[in-house]
Motif scaffolding. Structure first.
Motif, mmCIF file in Angstrom:
data_model
loop_
_atom_site.group_PDB
_atom_site.id
_atom_site.type_symbol
_atom_site.label_atom_id
_atom_site.label_comp_id
_atom_site.label_asym_id
_atom_site.label_seq_id
_atom_site.Cartn_x
_atom_site.Cartn_y
_atom_site.Cartn_z
ATOM 1 N N SER A 145 98.551 119.925 36.587
ATOM 2 C CA SER A 145 97.627 120.425 35.560
ATOM 3 C C SER A 145 96.516 121.187 36.273
ATOM 4 N N LEU A 146 96.617 122.522 36.219
ATOM 5 C CA LEU A 146 95.703 123.398 36.962
ATOM 6 C C LEU A 146 94.767 124.094 35.972
ATOM 7 N N ARG A 147 93.472 123.769 36.058
ATOM 8 C CA ARG A 147 92.496 124.300 35.097
ATOM 9 C C ARG A 147 91.539 125.270 35.770
ATOM 10 N N LYS A 148 90.999 126.167 34.963
ATOM 11 C CA LYS A 148 90.107 127.227 35.444
ATOM 12 C C LYS A 148 88.653 126.764 35.394
ATOM 13 N N PRO A 149 87.927 126.785 36.534
ATOM 14 C CA PRO A 149 86.527 126.333 36.515
ATOM 15 C C PRO A 149 85.665 127.244 35.648
ATOM 16 N N SER A 150 84.579 126.688 35.121
ATOM 17 C CA SER A 150 83.626 127.516 34.378
ATOM 18 C C SER A 150 82.954 128.479 35.366
ATOM 19 N N GLN A 151 82.542 129.608 34.868
ATOM 20 C CA GLN A 151 81.983 130.646 35.735
ATOM 21 C C GLN A 151 80.468 130.466 35.907
#
Length: 486
Positions: A314-320
């Motif tokens: 489960s690969l999630r995108k960090p907040s910018q």
């Protein structure tokens, strides 16, 4: 027949709401004299929690149970109120809860058959609302969505601060070890909960720890056989009665994950797992706030490829821009992964965004779990007998990892003292070698860790059924609540 109502107030974060909703279900299923109301405060910590609460309010609940979404206090937002936004939110919602209690009180005075409020159950960090039950002369209890060791450490650290004048913030980078009564082994100071290392959040932590001792009882999502040492340490005569009522895990088959239907890839994930051999898949998932930047993602990818094991990641995108916001799903995984990785691992690996974690852990194909060690995830791994490779990120997760690896021998370490930096770029990089070593260890077929977890899984199944330790503990809690209205 005396009828009683129990009011439950979680903090507005997914894991806390899910756990207290399950407690509310347990209570109405246990005694047909009880009804339960769960109040959900808004705004919630992240959009997925808001979505969950909307679905929850519209879903079919057991008889005598309701979920009420409190008004959204637009002026209070996590990003604008800093670390004290929760205190402000609890304070702002008091009047709405007070109004509800008044209505119930009036109904019970007019109609003898109407339920009377037997008690409130507050999340550990929602006890700022205790004035409401106190005003009405109604007892209140605390529910810990973390374990008994966390509660024990909360009380001990507060005593160190209040009675011995210890500056807890100085322990952040300390090499010291502390003797804490809820742990059998000395614990490195740097593994203490994140909240104690910063002045502002420490104040909140200490306030809630002091309030704990005022409660009529403390419910903990754990079971005696799992945390026997920590639970026994709380029987010190100074702590309110403790009720271990877990493991509260949303079992597959009892309605599943309410968010499952919201994501298109759910069926795809489960069908892929169906095609894998038993205990062959390494599952990586780091909770609703778990994500890594590109350098770290690369190290994980290298470790997975070299391990040779099947994997579900489960690969999630960090907040910018360094904002403390929950991660989102990638539109294209190739943008973050090493070149050619997806092609090279297509036969034995699958990369996903959001994960239906409980269903995945319950699947026979899963043999290991790289986890952030949130307490719900920890209990789920134990419940389904999946050994953990620990990679804690924030909150009390380092403490949970220590407990699982050192105290209980139910996990192996990736990096126990890792701590995610939400507000800057000081992210430590865990090497592919360390990750690979942990994957190989946790996936070893006849390892001691795997045997221990399987045994604890068998024990956990029995705790909540008649004759089990948590079943009995819940019974004592219900008796105490019914005594409140006699």
């Amino acid at each position: 027949m005396k009828r009683a109502e129990v009011v439950l107030v979680p903090i507005p974060a997914m894991g806390h709401i899910v756990a207290l909703v399950e407690v509310a279900k347990l209570l109405v299923q246990r005694d047909d004299r009880l009804s339960t109301t769960v109040f959900i405060m808004h705004p919630t910590l992240d959009p997925s929690t808001t979505k969950y609460t909307q679905i929850l309010a519209a879903s079919t609940l057991p008889d005598r149970m309701q979920v009420i979404n409190l008004p959204n206090l637009e002026s209070i937002k996590p990003e604008t109120k800093g670390r004290n936004w929760l205190t402000s939110l609890v304070k702002g919602q008091k009047s709405h809860v007070r109004e509800y209690v008044s209505r119930i009180r009036n109904q019970s005075e007019l109609n003898q058959d109407s339920p009377r409020i037997a008690g409130f159950i507050f999340d550990t960090f929602a006890t700022g609302m205790k004035d409401v039950p106190n005003e009405f002369g109604v007892p209140w209890y605390v529910f810990s969505a973390s374990g008994a060791a966390f509660i024990g450490s909360m009380l001990h650290l507060t005593a160190l601060h209040d009675e011995q004048g210890v500056d807890l913030t100085e322990l952040k980078n300390s090499e010291d070890e502390l003797g804490i009564p809820c742990f059998a082994h000395p614990i490195p100071a740097k593994l203490l909960p994140s909240m104690v290392f910063e002045k502002e959040s420490q104040t909140t932590f200490l306030e809630h720890a002091r309030i704990l001792t005022e409660a009529r009882g403390i419910l903990i999502n754990t079971f005696i056989e799992f945390e026997s040492y920590a639970i026994n340490s709380l029987s010190d005569g100074k702590t309110p009665p403790v009720y271990p009522i877990g493991p509260i895990v949303k079992h597959v088959g009892d309605g599943g994950d309410l968010l499952s239907g919201e994501f298109n890839n759910y069926t795809d994930i489960m069908e892929w797992l169906d095609d894998q051999p038993p205990l062959s898949v390494m599952f990586l998932c780091f909770g609703s706030w778990g994500s890594f930047k590109e350098k770290q993602v690369r190290e994980i990818a290298i470790a997975l490829e070299h391990s040779g094991h099947r994997f579900l990641w489960s690969l999630r995108k960090p907040s910018q821009n360094g904002k403390a916001k929950s991660p989102s799903d990638y539109e294209n995984f190739q943008s973050i992964l090493p070149e050619g990785f997806l092609d090279r691992t297509a036969m034995n690996g699958k990369i996903i965004g959001w994960a239906p974690q409980v269903e995945i852990l319950a699947h026979s194909a899963v043999g290991g779990f790289a986890s952030h060690c949130g307490w719900n995830s920890t209990l789920e791994s134990v419940r389904f007998g999946v050994p953990v490779a620990t990679w804690p990120l924030y909150a009390e997760q380092q403490l949970n990892a220590f407990q699982m690896v050192i105290e209980l021998g139910l996990a192996v370490e990736i990096k126990m003292d890792y701590r995610k930096d939400f507000y800057g770029d000081n992210e430590i990089i865990v090497s592919s070698e360390d990750i690979l070593k942990a994957i190989k260890s946790v996936m070893e077929e006849d390892s001691e860790v795997r045997k221990k977890v399987k045994e604890m899984s068998r024990i956990s199944e029995k705790t909540l059924v008649a004759g089990g330790s948590s079943f009995s503990s819940l019974g004592h809690l219900v008796e105490d609540m019914m005594d409140n209205i006699s």
